[in-house]
Structure formats: structure tokens, C-alpha cells
Write an enzyme that holds these catalytic residues in place. Structure first.
Site, PDB file in Angstrom:
ATOM      1  N   SER A 104      -6.888  -8.831   9.124  1.00  0.00           N
ATOM      2  CA  SER A 104      -8.229  -9.405   9.004  1.00  0.00           C
ATOM      3  C   SER A 104      -8.543  -9.777   7.554  1.00  0.00           C
ATOM      4  O   SER A 104      -9.543 -10.445   7.289  1.00  0.00           O
ATOM      5  CB  SER A 104      -9.279  -8.407   9.510  1.00  0.00           C
ATOM      6  OG  SER A 104      -9.318  -7.261   8.663  1.00  0.00           O
ATOM      7  N   HIS A 127       0.807  -1.226   0.000  1.00  0.00           N
ATOM      8  CA  HIS A 127       0.000   0.000   0.000  1.00  0.00           C
ATOM      9  C   HIS A 127       0.834   1.268   0.000  1.00  0.00           C
ATOM     10  O   HIS A 127       0.313   2.360   0.253  1.00  0.00           O
ATOM     11  CB  HIS A 127      -0.956   0.000   1.191  1.00  0.00           C
ATOM     12  CG  HIS A 127      -2.004  -1.065   1.120  1.00  0.00           C
ATOM     13  ND1 HIS A 127      -2.753  -1.457   2.212  1.00  0.00           N
ATOM     14  CD2 HIS A 127      -2.430  -1.817   0.073  1.00  0.00           C
ATOM     15  CE1 HIS A 127      -3.592  -2.411   1.849  1.00  0.00           C
ATOM     16  NE2 HIS A 127      -3.411  -2.647   0.555  1.00  0.00           N
ATOM     17  N   CYS A 144       5.221  21.793 -10.547  1.00  0.00           N
ATOM     18  CA  CYS A 144       4.186  21.996 -11.562  1.00  0.00           C
ATOM     19  C   CYS A 144       2.886  22.571 -11.012  1.00  0.00           C
ATOM     20  O   CYS A 144       1.958  22.827 -11.780  1.00  0.00           O
ATOM     21  CB  CYS A 144       3.898  20.673 -12.282  1.00  0.00           C
ATOM     22  SG  CYS A 144       3.001  19.473 -11.253  1.00  0.00           S
TER      23      CYS A 144
END
Length: 281
Positions: free
Chosen positions: A222, A121, A183
């Protein structure tokens, strides 16, 4: 079945499977002071995290996210590896782990010395521009956030998962969020938000490593999000044995061959010669 018997079964499992693919979740970092999202039944303990689309589309969501992150980052940054991370690092160094994949974004496995780590992640200590892709450090972002919002520096709040903090009554309307210095684009932590796709290359590397392993061991997850559950499904499809150490139920309970319903740190001493290490800082 008595816990000692189950631990003995785990010892046998590890003896029989020397190339472990290990998947870790939030439960492995709670001992370092980082809260988890879910209870032992797999239900949310607190409000669900910010959604990717909301972060991109709504300036108010970005202000709220970064305000909470400003307050939560110092304690998250101060977290240190615990005995769980150090034990897995030791297992890797003695050849028991072929690949470690973590759903966590805290880099504590690396801090403990693990080398074969895929941050599924992403990592919270890095910032990415959504326009030009430029990368920068989270510490630099913290300096800019503090410079633009000094009134938030002294706020105290309850800590929450992933460097977040509960600021329920704070006024975010005038919170200043810096843009990309290159940017002018939107800056985002280099982590996968809910509703965002994991980079394909990262998934492919993880799958390849799983298929090259001889067993899957899940610790402290989990598996309620598909990003982790997919590995159990894939292992089951390919006949790869699955074991898990988790204090509550998992989404893959019907696929798991061997499970200890315990916290990993509680069973490390009983695993004896399987790479335990002193619980020192």
C-alpha cells in the site's frame, strides 16, 4: 477497463522495460500464511506494531513483544515461498529484474531463489544486540525464551504479522527475556521497528539500483509507510515509469502510470510468458 486489457498493458510495459526495479510488500506473502497489517483501503486491520522507542525504553514492552514472538515464531518459521515469490525468482533468472527490494522480513524471496534482494526492513531470523552489535540466530533466541518461560510453550493464539501472535489475556509481568550473552545488552530482532531509521547504506543501495533501472514495479504494498513510498516519489522525479499490482489503494496512486487493482497471484497465469512457474512446494 476489463482486467484482460490491463494485463495486456502490463505485458507491453514489461516488454518495454527490461530492467525492472521491483518493490514488494506484505501482500506478496499472505499466500504463505503470513497476515498483512492493512486492508485494501490502506487502514490498519489490527493494532499498530510496537514502536522502537517503547521497545528500548520499557522493559514491559520488551516482555510483551518477546512473549508474543515466542508463540508466533514457530508458524512464521514454517512459512514457505508461494507462487508470487517463485515467479519473481524466475523473472530475475531470465534477466527481467535488475533489483528486488522488499519491505518484508520473512526472507521468502531468498527461499524461492532470488539473489538480487535488499531486505529494506531487515530480517526476522536474526537477532542483534543494541549495545555491542553482536548477531545471533532467532532459533537460538527461541530456545532461551522457551527455557526461561516453559508455561508459554503450550499457549495457542491467533497468528499476526511478522512472527507475532495475539496473546491478549496473557500475563507478561514475570516473562523472562534473555540479555546479550556477550555484554548484557538489550536483544532485538534485526528488523526495523516503527519509529526506527533504516540503515543509510541499505537506503543508498536501493536508490542507486532504482536510478539504474528503467521502470519501477510495486507488488503487494500500500506504500503507506515512507520507506516504500519514497521510491515512487524518486521515480516520478526522475521520469522513471511506475507500475503497480495491488488489490487496494496505495499512497502513490497519483504517481503510478499503470495499475492493476488485483492480487499478484491472480494475474500471474494471465501474464503468460513473463516468467510464470508451477505452483508447487
Amino acid at each position: 477497463m476489463p482486467i484482460a486489457t490491463r494485463v495486456d498493458e502490463f505485458a507491453t510495459f514489461m516488454q518495454a522495460h527490461s530492467r525492472l526495479f521491483v518493490l514488494t510488500g506484505a501482500g506478496i506473502s499472505t499466500g504463505s500464511g503470513i497476515p498483512d497489517y492493512r486492508d485494501d483501503n490502506g487502514e490498519w486491520k489490527r493494532a499498530a506494531p510496537v514502536q522502537y522507542r517503547d521497545f528500548v525504553d520499557q522493559a514491559v514492552t520488551r516482555r510483551r513483544y518477546w512473549a508474543r514472538s515466542l508463540v508466533g515464531w514457530p508458524w512464521f518459521q514454517a512459512a514457505r515461498p508461494n507462487v508470487c515469490h517463485r515467479t519473481l525468482s524466475d523473472w530475475e533468472s531470465t534477466g527481467r529484474i535488475s533489483q528486488l527490494v522488499t519491505q518484508n522480513v520473512d526472507r521468502l524471496h531468498q527461499g524461492a531463489g532470488s539473489r538480487q534482494v535488499i531486505d529494506l526492513h531487515g530480517r526476522l531470523d536474526r537477532i542483534v544486540c543494541l549495545e555491542c552489535g553482536a548477531l545471533s540466530g532467532r532459533a537460538e533466541m527461541q530456545e532461551e525464551l522457551l527455557a526461561g518461560n516453559p508455561e508459554f510453550a503450550a499457549l495457542k493464539a491467533e497468528i499476526a504479522p511478522d512472527g507475532d501472535a495475539h496473546l491478549e489475556h496473557a500475563d507478561y509481568r514475570h516473562f523472562r527475556v534473555p540479555d546479550c550473552p556477550h555484554c548484557g545488552g538489550i536483544l532485538k530482532p534485526d528488523v526495523v521497528f516503527f519509529g526506527e531509521n533504516i540503515p543509510r547504506e541499505r537506503v543508498d543501495r536501493s536508490i542507486s539500483a532504482l536510478l539504474d533501472s528503467d521502470a519501477l514495479l510495486v507488488i503487494g504494498s500500500s506504500l503507506m509507510v515512507y520507506s516504500g513510498f519514497r521510491f515512487c516519489r524518486l521515480a516520478a522525479e526522475h521520469g522513471i515509469p511506475i507500475a503497480a499490482i495491488n488489490p487496494g489503494r496505495t499512497r502513490a496512486d497519483d504517481l503510478i502510470d499503470l495499475k492493476l487493482t488485483e492480487r499478484f497471484e491472480n494475474v500471474i497465469p494471465a501474464l503468460g510468458g513473463f516468467g510464470t512457474c508451477p505452483d508447487t512446494a
